[in-house]
Design a protein around this motif. Structure first.
Motif, PDB file in Angstrom:
ATOM      1  N   ARG A 134       0.831  -1.204   0.000  1.00 42.97           N
ATOM      2  CA  ARG A 134       0.000   0.000   0.000  1.00 42.97           C
ATOM      3  C   ARG A 134       0.865   1.253   0.000  1.00 42.97           C
ATOM      4  N   LEU A 135       0.543   2.186  -0.904  1.00 42.94           N
ATOM      5  CA  LEU A 135       1.336   3.395  -1.069  1.00 42.94           C
ATOM      6  C   LEU A 135       0.607   4.649  -0.603  1.00 42.94           C
ATOM      7  N   GLY A 136      -0.691   4.545  -0.380  1.00 44.86           N
ATOM      8  CA  GLY A 136      -1.462   5.714   0.044  1.00 44.86           C
ATOM      9  C   GLY A 136      -2.868   5.657  -0.508  1.00 44.86           C
ATOM     10  N   GLU A 137      -3.557   6.822  -0.494  1.00 45.08           N
ATOM     11  CA  GLU A 137      -4.906   6.935  -1.043  1.00 45.08           C
ATOM     12  C   GLU A 137      -4.911   8.046  -2.086  1.00 45.08           C
ATOM     13  N   SER A 138      -5.608   7.808  -3.188  1.00 44.25           N
ATOM     14  CA  SER A 138      -5.607   8.775  -4.285  1.00 44.25           C
ATOM     15  C   SER A 138      -7.013   9.108  -4.754  1.00 44.25           C
ATOM     16  N   THR A 139      -7.315  10.406  -4.850  1.00 42.54           N
ATOM     17  CA  THR A 139      -8.598  10.839  -5.402  1.00 42.54           C
ATOM     18  C   THR A 139      -8.593  10.732  -6.925  1.00 42.54           C
ATOM     19  N   LYS A 140      -7.401  10.882  -7.536  1.00 46.00           N
ATOM     20  CA  LYS A 140      -7.306  10.725  -8.996  1.00 46.00           C
ATOM     21  C   LYS A 140      -7.640   9.291  -9.402  1.00 46.00           C
ATOM     22  N   ALA A 141      -7.156   8.342  -8.626  1.00 49.89           N
ATOM     23  CA  ALA A 141      -7.474   6.943  -8.895  1.00 49.89           C
ATOM     24  C   ALA A 141      -8.968   6.700  -8.723  1.00 49.89           C
ATOM     25  N   ALA A 142      -9.564   7.338  -7.713  1.00 50.11           N
ATOM     26  CA  ALA A 142     -11.004   7.194  -7.476  1.00 50.11           C
ATOM     27  C   ALA A 142     -11.794   7.733  -8.660  1.00 50.11           C
ATOM     28  N   GLN A 143     -11.369   8.869  -9.219  1.00 52.84           N
ATOM     29  CA  GLN A 143     -12.066   9.446 -10.363  1.00 52.84           C
ATOM     30  C   GLN A 143     -12.027   8.495 -11.558  1.00 52.84           C
ATOM     31  N   GLN A 144     -10.858   7.899 -11.813  1.00 53.42           N
ATOM     32  CA  GLN A 144     -10.745   6.959 -12.934  1.00 53.42           C
ATOM     33  C   GLN A 144     -11.600   5.726 -12.686  1.00 53.42           C
ATOM     34  N   ALA A 145     -11.550   5.206 -11.456  1.00 51.62           N
ATOM     35  CA  ALA A 145     -12.304   3.994 -11.122  1.00 51.62           C
ATOM     36  C   ALA A 145     -13.800   4.215 -11.300  1.00 51.62           C
ATOM     37  N   ILE A 146     -14.309   5.317 -10.782  1.00 51.85           N
ATOM     38  CA  ILE A 146     -15.749   5.591 -10.830  1.00 51.85           C
ATOM     39  C   ILE A 146     -16.199   5.858 -12.268  1.00 51.85           C
ATOM     40  N   SER A 147     -15.378   6.557 -13.042  1.00 48.31           N
ATOM     41  CA  SER A 147     -15.719   6.805 -14.452  1.00 48.31           C
ATOM     42  C   SER A 147     -15.850   5.502 -15.220  1.00 48.31           C
ATOM     43  N   GLN A 148     -14.934   4.578 -14.977  1.00 49.63           N
ATOM     44  CA  GLN A 148     -14.982   3.287 -15.669  1.00 49.63           C
ATOM     45  C   GLN A 148     -16.218   2.485 -15.269  1.00 49.63           C
ATOM     46  N   VAL A 149     -16.573   2.549 -13.992  1.00 48.49           N
ATOM     47  CA  VAL A 149     -17.749   1.820 -13.524  1.00 48.49           C
ATOM     48  C   VAL A 149     -19.024   2.406 -14.141  1.00 48.49           C
ATOM     49  N   VAL A 150     -19.124   3.737 -14.219  1.00 50.63           N
ATOM     50  CA  VAL A 150     -20.302   4.377 -14.811  1.00 50.63           C
ATOM     51  C   VAL A 150     -20.465   3.946 -16.266  1.00 50.63           C
ATOM     52  N   VAL A 151     -19.370   3.981 -17.027  1.00 46.08           N
ATOM     53  CA  VAL A 151     -19.421   3.562 -18.437  1.00 46.08           C
ATOM     54  C   VAL A 151     -19.853   2.104 -18.548  1.00 46.08           C
ATOM     55  N   SER A 152     -19.261   1.235 -17.722  1.00 47.24           N
ATOM     56  CA  SER A 152     -19.604  -0.195 -17.771  1.00 47.24           C
ATOM     57  C   SER A 152     -21.073  -0.431 -17.451  1.00 47.24           C
ATOM     58  N   ARG A 153     -21.588   0.270 -16.419  1.00 46.79           N
ATOM     59  CA  ARG A 153     -22.976   0.058 -16.010  1.00 46.79           C
ATOM     60  C   ARG A 153     -23.956   0.503 -17.085  1.00 46.79           C
ATOM     61  N   ILE A 154     -23.662   1.637 -17.737  1.00 54.01           N
ATOM     62  CA  ILE A 154     -24.563   2.128 -18.784  1.00 54.01           C
ATOM     63  C   ILE A 154     -24.553   1.174 -19.980  1.00 54.01           C
ATOM     64  N   LEU A 155     -23.362   0.746 -20.384  1.00 56.03           N
ATOM     65  CA  LEU A 155     -23.267  -0.182 -21.510  1.00 56.03           C
ATOM     66  C   LEU A 155     -23.865  -1.546 -21.146  1.00 56.03           C
ATOM     67  N   MET A 156     -23.752  -1.937 -19.878  1.00 56.59           N
ATOM     68  CA  MET A 156     -24.321  -3.200 -19.419  1.00 56.59           C
ATOM     69  C   MET A 156     -25.842  -3.203 -19.591  1.00 56.59           C
ATOM     70  N   ALA A 157     -26.447  -2.052 -19.354  1.00 56.67           N
ATOM     71  CA  ALA A 157     -27.901  -1.942 -19.467  1.00 56.67           C
ATOM     72  C   ALA A 157     -28.367  -1.793 -20.915  1.00 56.67           C
ATOM     73  N   SER A 158     -27.452  -1.377 -21.789  1.00 57.40           N
ATOM     74  CA  SER A 158     -27.841  -1.029 -23.161  1.00 57.40           C
ATOM     75  C   SER A 158     -28.508  -2.150 -23.948  1.00 57.40           C
TER      76      SER A 158
END
Length: 352
Positions: free
Chosen positions: A244-268
Motif C-alpha cells: 500500500r502506497l497511500g490513497e488517491s482521489t485521482k485513482a477514485a475518479q478513474q475507477a468511478i468513471s470506468q464503472v459508470v461507463v460499464s454500467r450504462i453499456l451493461m444496461a444497453s
C-alpha cells in the motif's frame, strides 16, 4: 417468470461449465500429488491483461448459481482460501477445486474489507435481479405511478449494488447513503417523467426507450454520490506487489468513471433490443389475445441479453485498474518517489 429465470440461469450455468472444463486440463495431475502452494490466487485464473481473459473471469463471477449457495458452502470456501493463503492445503484438494473455492469466495466476500456482501448486492445476483426489474420497468412505463414505482425499485437496488461493490475499505455514513439514494431516485424519476411527456406525440417505439435514458442518467448520479467519500479522500493504491502506497482521489475518479461507463453499456442491450422486438410482437395476434404475457416475455428477453452483457461489460476494464504515478496528485507523487523511487505505475480496485 419463474420459467424464464430458470432458462436464464441455465444459460449462465452452461457458460460456467464450459469455462471450467476448458480450464481444467491439469486436474488429473493435481489428483496424483498434493497441491502446490505457489498458485497465485490473489489474481483471477485467466489473464486479465486481455479482454477474453477478463470475460472468462466475469462469466464465472456473475454466475447466478452462486446466489443459491448456503452459508456452510460459503464458509467452506472461505476456509479453503484462508488456509491456502497461509500455506495450508486442505487434504486431497485439486487445482480445480481451489479455483472453484476462490470464485465462490470472491462472489460473496468483499475484496477490500473481507466482509460477507449483501446477497442481492453480489454480482451473481445481477442477472436475475436486473432482468426482473428492467423487464417490468420497460413493460410498465406508460403511467406516472408505474414509472415512479419501478424507477424507485431500480434505484433502491442500484444503491445496494453500488454500496456492496464499492472500492476501498472506508465506511460510508448514513447521510452519504441517504443523499446518494434520494438524488439518484429523484434524477431517474424526473428524467423518465420528463421524457414520457415529450414522447406522447411521437412514435410509441421511442417511448419504450425512456426507461433506458432514465437508467443512464441515474447511473451518472447514483454511482459518484454513493462513492463520494472515495472522491473526497481517495481509494487505496498499491504497487504491483500489493504494497500500500497511500490513497488517491485521482485513482477514485478513474475507477468511478470506468464503472459508470460499464454500467450504462451493461444496461444497453437489455434496454435497446427488446423494445424493437416487443413493438413487433405486440402487433401480433398472440399478445393481443394474451396481453398478460407481455411482461414475462419482456423479462425473458432482457434476461437473455443480460446473461452476456453483464460479464462482457464488466470485462471492459481490468478489475485491478492502474495508472501512471505521473497522473496522481502532486503531493502523492512526491511521497511515492521519495519512498518507492522505482515505482512507475500504481494499482487499485476499481469496484464494480
Amino acid at each position: 417468470m419463474i420459467a424464464t429465470l430458470n432458462i436464464t440461469i441455465s444459460l449462465a450455468a452452461a457458460f460456467q461449465g464450459h469455462l471450467l472444463r476448458t480450464a481444467g486440463a491439469h486436474s488429473a495431475i493435481n489428483m496424483a500429488a498434493e497441491l502446490s502452494t505457489s498458485i497465485n490466487i490473489k489474481e483471477p485464473r485467466w489473464d486479465q491483461s486481455t479482454f477474453v481473459g477478463r470475460a472468462k473471469h466475469f462469466f464465472t463471477v456473475t454466475d447466478p448459481r452462486n446466489i443459491l449457495l448456503s452459508n456452510e458452502q460459503l464458509e467452506h470456501s472461505h476456509k479453503i482460501i484462508t488456509d491456502y493463503r497461509q500455506g495450508v492445503v486442505s487434504p486431497g484438494l485439486t487445482e480445480d477445486e481451489l479455483w472453484r473455492a476462490k470464485y465462490v469466495f470472491d462472489s460473496a466476500f468483499h475484496p477490500d474489507t473481507g466482509e460477507k456482501m449483501i446477497l442481492i448486492g453480489r454480482m451473481s445476483a445481477q442477472v436475475p435481479m436486473n432482468m426482473t426489474i428492467t423487464g417490468c420497468m420497460m413493460t410498465f412505463y406508460k403511467t406516472t405511478p408505474a414509472v415512479v414505482l419501478w424507477q424507485w425499485i431500480n434505484q433502491s437496488f442500484n444503491a445496494i449494488v453500488n454500496y456492496t461493490n464499492r472500492s476501498g475499505d472506508a465506511p460510508i455514513s448514513v447521510s452519504q447513503l441517504g443523499t446518494a439514494y434520494v438524488s439518484a431516485t429523484t434524477g431517474a424519476v424526473a428524467t423518465a417523467l420528463g421524457l414520457n411527456a415529450l414522447t406522447k406525440h411521437i412514435s410509441p417505439l421511442f417511448g419504450r426507450f425512456v426507461p433506458f435514458a432514465a437508467v443512464a442518467a441515474a447511473n451518472c448520479i447514483n454511482i459518484p454520490l454513493m462513492r463520494q467519500r472515495e472522491l473526497k479522500h481517495g481509494i487505496p493504491i498499491t504497487d504491483e506487489n500489493d504494497n500500500r502506497l497511500g490513497e488517491s482521489t485521482k485513482a477514485a475518479q478513474q475507477a468511478i468513471s470506468q464503472v459508470v461507463v460499464s454500467r450504462i453499456l451493461m444496461a444497453s442491450p437489455g434496454m435497446a433490443i427488446p423494445p424493437f422486438l416487443m413493438n413487433h410482437l405486440e402487433k401480433k395476434a398472440f399478445l393481443k389475445k394474451f396481453p398478460w404475457m407481455s411482461a414475462p416475455i419482456q423479462v425473458g428477453l432482457v434476461g437473455f441479453c443480460l446473461v452476456f452483457a453483464t460479464p462482457l461489460c464488466c470485462a471492459l476494464f481490468p478489475q485491478k485498474s492502474s495508472m501512471s504515478v505521473s497522473r496522481l496528485e502532486p503531493e502523492l507523487q512526491e511521497k511515492i518517489r521519495a519512498s518507492h523511487p522505482g515505482v512507475e505505475r500504481v494499482y487499485f480496485n476499481k469496484g464494480l
